[in-house]
Design a protein around this motif. Structure first.
Motif, mmCIF file in Angstrom:
data_model
loop_
_atom_site.group_PDB
_atom_site.id
_atom_site.type_symbol
_atom_site.label_atom_id
_atom_site.label_comp_id
_atom_site.label_asym_id
_atom_site.label_seq_id
_atom_site.Cartn_x
_atom_site.Cartn_y
_atom_site.Cartn_z
ATOM 1 N N THR A 1 -17.257 7.067 -0.053
ATOM 2 C CA THR A 1 -16.430 7.583 -1.140
ATOM 3 C C THR A 1 -14.973 7.223 -0.906
ATOM 4 O O THR A 1 -14.539 7.046 0.233
ATOM 5 C CB THR A 1 -16.544 9.118 -1.237
ATOM 6 N N ASP A 2 -14.206 7.110 -1.995
ATOM 7 C CA ASP A 2 -12.786 6.765 -1.897
ATOM 8 C C ASP A 2 -11.934 8.022 -1.796
ATOM 9 O O ASP A 2 -12.238 9.033 -2.412
ATOM 10 C CB ASP A 2 -12.352 5.959 -3.126
ATOM 11 N N ILE A 3 -10.877 7.916 -1.041
ATOM 12 C CA ILE A 3 -9.967 9.054 -0.912
ATOM 13 C C ILE A 3 -8.543 8.513 -0.759
ATOM 14 O O ILE A 3 -8.350 7.440 -0.168
ATOM 15 C CB ILE A 3 -10.369 9.954 0.292
ATOM 16 N N SER A 4 -7.568 9.236 -1.279
ATOM 17 C CA SER A 4 -6.187 8.772 -1.118
ATOM 18 C C SER A 4 -5.679 9.206 0.255
ATOM 19 O O SER A 4 -6.190 10.165 0.846
ATOM 20 C CB SER A 4 -5.297 9.349 -2.213
ATOM 21 N N TYR A 5 -4.667 8.494 0.764
ATOM 22 C CA TYR A 5 -4.103 8.844 2.071
ATOM 23 C C TYR A 5 -3.567 10.266 2.049
ATOM 24 O O TYR A 5 -3.719 11.026 2.996
ATOM 25 C CB TYR A 5 -2.996 7.856 2.455
ATOM 26 N N VAL B 1 0.848 -1.196 0.000
ATOM 27 C CA VAL B 1 0.000 0.000 0.000
ATOM 28 C C VAL B 1 0.882 1.244 0.000
ATOM 29 O O VAL B 1 1.870 1.308 0.736
ATOM 30 C CB VAL B 1 -0.937 0.008 1.228
ATOM 31 N N LYS B 2 0.550 2.237 -0.828
ATOM 32 C CA LYS B 2 1.314 3.490 -0.917
ATOM 33 C C LYS B 2 0.402 4.655 -0.527
ATOM 34 O O LYS B 2 -0.825 4.547 -0.662
ATOM 35 C CB LYS B 2 1.822 3.696 -2.352
ATOM 36 N N PRO B 3 0.975 5.776 -0.104
ATOM 37 C CA PRO B 3 0.145 6.919 0.294
ATOM 38 C C PRO B 3 -0.778 7.429 -0.811
ATOM 39 O O PRO B 3 -1.794 8.051 -0.530
ATOM 40 C CB PRO B 3 1.178 7.994 0.659
ATOM 41 N N THR B 4 -0.425 7.166 -2.062
ATOM 42 C CA THR B 4 -1.289 7.627 -3.151
ATOM 43 C C THR B 4 -2.456 6.685 -3.396
ATOM 44 O O THR B 4 -3.372 7.007 -4.145
ATOM 45 C CB THR B 4 -0.473 7.749 -4.454
#
Ligand SMILES: *[C@@H]1O[C@H](CO)[C@@H](O)[C@H](O)[C@H]1NC(C)=O
Ligand SMILES: *[C@@H]1O[C@H](CO)[C@@H](O)[C@H](O)[C@H]1NC(C)=O
Ligand SMILES: *[C@@H]1O[C@H](CO)[C@@H](O)[C@H](O)[C@H]1NC(C)=O
Ligand SMILES: *[C@@H]1O[C@H](CO)[C@@H](O)[C@H](O)[C@H]1NC(C)=O
Length: 786
Positions: free
Chosen positions: A271-275, A259-262
């Motif tokens: 809803t989806d959101i990036s870290y 898993v990466k922060p992006t």
């Protein structure tokens, strides 16, 4: 009954406090202490404790109600709002977790029904039913007091980390090690012998100044690439991190490298959101490294029905390590500087305690929190302990009464050790560079050996190159069954070298061994005392005896048990079991087994006990009349398991014998005792026993101070005799326990726990850290693990 009540409090609640050892009454089944468990011998000594009594109005009770809503609501917040909107509850002391309501005053009726309306105009019926009236000593009430005090400490701006409370606003910075300390407190409220009291001790939280990301980067430059992820996991999993954006702590349970922060994750609304975006929006922090993995933390689930734990992903860049990594722990300088800051003498410790209690009294919000419930914090408790008589140390043909029981190395100078084999055939392996040092050591050994009665023949000395391989090769070539002992002089304290040597000499070709660091042999002026220590260790490793104390009981077997983690195999632990084989309690047999769960430990104890009995029989021809077991390494909440499983397992093989036995759980405790002398506070004298007031009514327990400390505050050891059909009076049990603290051959003085516990600890530690396999049975009767 008490158990189900505890469970009720946890249900749906935010603050799940567990005090699982609460309500386990072991004293009632020990006939001879049911009426009185206190001793009377020894000189009385007044001690001040770190306990504060909690004053309650006469006839004080806590009223526990069950609350239901019709229609039902999931939202706890809404349930709280609806209930509290009623005038009945205004200004009253109340605590409500959404299901259980606590009140300090009774409602008029057994069942109260209230009608209320939500904002949306929906009518709701609230039914409040009285479930029980709880006296202050009930387990639920005790938990409740702990929750109240948690609120009090919050009002004083103390943050909870783990179980303790810390003050981030008064940090102590240790810049040279990039560490910060938060001062704080460990507190708990319990029912002590005759009243409910608050116990307070000082605690420090260590925070690293580096983020987990920095730690990983540093590790990357130091270890080989192939082993990097494994190394990271080994160092980090299990540690607790603090995220400053919310001042919360999390345990690292795993690292997810894919898993990466992006990457994105689903928010609560679906809803989806990036870290990256999440931390920007939520906390206004910008993540710099977009290639870092995430740390995985599994939260305990509070929803009663779901089995899946809640997973939290944390960004290494935002996490600060708390506590110490194993790397930091191995840093001698760092540990020394740390102890400098955290070690408090009785006087300074007392000042910290007073500051907390003064703050509680002075802070109006904190005081109000207590007062609404009718609680009041009272003064610190003093009590009378007893100093048990000093022990004579028995040597060969003579004895000494040491000047100080903390260290009798001077008193026994020029006395012969109790039972000494001679050292005829042995090996020394050292590098060429250390040849001179070894020559010098040999001279000193023979000089100190003489007065001890220890004859040391000249060894075969192997000079080798400085490598682990060279050591192993030399051992493979020269260790044969005639060799009594191998000494290896190590050029540095590299763990892998030490581990390889120990593995070979304990698992593959079992022979007692002594590893010595070359550095310790070059300290000027220390040579004779170092040689004395080494000579004594060698004697024990050959199966000899150093000293004894008077043991009035005949045919007594003493056992120590401790548990240690296996450093290689997570989830596996090592059980160390050490039992005396001589009636003077000077010789021991050791047994060691790997286990994975608590109940497995109980099963393996039975096997160990059988082994111990057979060794005893070999030397004594008859069974022991009494067996006393000291069980160390029992975690919070494991007492029930010890009582329900371990005691029966341990002694089940003995039921047909006419042996009497007892088992005591040995624990570190947060109780502290100070003695007053010349207007200032000191540590209490060694040998101080406390068996009143600070003990628990449902246990046959006592505290013993058996450790000499020159700086800092002494840690009393708490003993809880959970099973005892020996009929020994409390006085005798206490004195016998004190005697046992004299018999640890690695230190000519008293130690904090009974010697068999310390031996079991050393054994389990060596196996868990270095061997990862059960030691060869050939060494069972030697103290090879010292
Ligand atoms: C790290 O330590 C230094 C002092 O040694 C301090 O100035 C700095 O604020 C600390 N950084 C963090 C993130 O705590
Ligand atoms: C965390 O603690 C620090 C130090 O006391 C404080 O300044 C900061 O406001 C706290 N942050 C949060 C989110 O509570
Ligand atoms: C890492 O996280 C991803 C996404 O949440 C998941 O699919 C994967 O199974 C995780 N890997 C491990 C080893 O847990
Ligand atoms: C064992 O205990 C029983 C009952 O307490 C007692 O009668 C007996 O004498 C004890 N045996 C020994 C060896 O002390």
């Amino acid at each position: 009954e008490s158990k189900s009540q505890c469970a009720v409090l946890g249900k749906g609640g935010r603050t799940r406090y567990d005090f699982p050892d609460l309500g386990i009454n072991t004293r009632k089944s020990i006939a001879h202490v049911r009426d009185c468990k206190t001793g009377s011998s020894g000189i009385p000594v007044k001690v001040i404790t770190n306990l504060y009594s909690l004053l309650l109005p006469r006839e004080w009770q806590l009223y526990q109600y069950h609350v239901t809503f019709n229609p039902e609501f999931e939202s706890r917040r809404l349930r709280l709002a609806l209930l509290y909107s009623h005038a009945e509850f205004l200004g009253k002391a109340k605590a409500f977790d959404g299901v259980i309501l606590f009140l300090s005053q009774k409602l008029e009726n057994q069942v109260t029904e209230l009608l209320t309306e939500t904002k949306r105009g929906e009518t709701v019926k609230i039914t409040i039913t009285l479930k029980s009236k709880l006296p202050p000593s009930s387990p639920v009430c005790i938990q409740f007091f702990n929750i109240v005090f948690k609120k009090v400490l919050k009002k004083l701006s103390l943050y909870q980390v783990g179980r303790n409370f810390y003050s981030p606003s008064e940090p102590v910075v240790i810049p040279q090690h990039r560490l910060t300390l938060w001062p704080g407190f460990a507190i708990s409220i319990s029912q002590f012998e005759s009243r409910v009291m608050l116990s307070v001790d000082v605690s420090h939280k260590v925070l690293c100044n580096d983020t987990v990301l920095e730690f990983m980067t540093d590790l990357y430059t130091r270890c080989d690439r192939a082993g990097f992820t494994e190394m990271c996991e080994k160092e980090l999993i299990g540690l607790v991190v603090l995220t400053r954006y919310n001042n919360k702590t999390y345990r690292i349970d795993d690292i997810n490298w894919s898993v990466k922060p992006t990457d994105t994750f689903p928010k609560r609304d679906g809803t989806d959101i990036s870290y990256v975006d999440y931390y920007k929006q939520q906390y206004e922090v910008v993540l710099r490294d977009l290639n870092q993995p995430v740390l995985v933390s599994r939260l305990k689930n509070k929803q009663k029905d779901s089995i899946e734990p809640r997973i939290v992903h944390l960004i290494p860049e935002l996490c600060y390590l708390t506590g110490l990594t194993s790397q930091a722990r191995a840093d001698y300088r760092l540990m020394k500087d740390l102890v400098q800051e955290t070690r408090l003498n009785p006087e300074r410790r007392q000042q910290r305690l007073s500051r907390l209690t003064d703050n509680i009294q002075r802070n109006s919000e904190a005081r109000l929190e207590l007062e609404t419930w009718g609680l009041q914090l009272e003064c610190q408790i003093s009590l009378t302990g007893r100093i048990v008589p000093a022990e004579k140390i028995l040597m060969q043909g003579e004895m000494c009464l040491p000047m100080s029981a903390g260290d009798w190395s001077k008193d026994m100078r020029n006395m012969k050790m109790l039972g000494v084999p001679s050292l005829d055939t042995w090996l020394i392996v050292c590098s060429n560079r250390n040849a001179e040092i070894v020559k010098n050591l040999l001279n000193c050994l023979r000089r100190v050996g003489g007065p001890m009665g220890f004859r040391i023949e000249y060894p075969k000395i192997l000079h080798i190159q400085e490598s682990t391989l060279a050591f192993l090769r030399a051992l493979q070539q020269h260790v044969n069954p005639e060799v009594q002992l191998v000494m290896c002089v190590l050029p540095s304290n590299q763990k892998d070298c030490y581990d390889s040597i120990k593995k070979f000499l304990i698992l593959d070709r079992p022979v007692p061994s002594q590893c010595v660091l070359a550095r310790t042999l070059t300290k000027p002026g220390m040579m004779m005392s170092v040689a004395t220590k080494i000579a004594m260790q060698i004697i024990c490793k050959l199966g000899g005896e150093l000293w004894a104390v008077e043991i009035p009981l005949k045919s007594l077997m003493v056992i120590g048990i401790d548990v240690s983690k296996d450093a290689l195999n997570k989830g596996s632990s090592v059980v160390g079991f050490v039992a005396s084989t001589s009636s003077r309690i000077t010789r021991w047999s050791s047994h060691c087994i790997f286990q994975t769960t608590g109940t497995d430990i109980a099963d393996c104890l039975k096997v160990c006990m059988k082994g111990a009995i057979s060794k005893w029989l070999k030397h004594n021809q008859e069974l022991p009349a009494r067996i006393i077991v000291y069980r160390d390494g029992v975690g919070d909440g494991q007492l029930k398991m010890v009582v329900d499983y371990e005691v029966p397992q341990l002694f089940s093989s003995l039921t047909e014998l006419s042996t009497n036995y007892s088992l005591s759980v040995v624990k570190k405790c947060i109780a502290r005792f100070f003695a007053e002398a010349d207007g200032s506070l000191r540590n209490p004298p060694i040998g101080t026993v406390v068996d009143t007031e600070a003990t628990r009514p449902e246990w046959y327990d006592f505290y013993l101070v058996s450790q000499l400390v020159h700086q800092g505050t002494v840690n009393p050891t708490h003993y809880n005799v959970v099973y005892d059909d020996s009929g020994l009076k409390p006085d005798h049990m206490q004195r016998l326990t004190y005697k046992m603290c004299h018999l640890y051959y690695n230190w000519p003085g008293l130690i904090r726990v009974p010697a068999p516990c310390q031996y079991a600890h050393k054994l389990a530690f060596l196996v868990g850290q270095s061997l990862h396999r059960e030691p060869s049975l050939e060494l069972t009767e030697k103290l090879f693990y010292l």
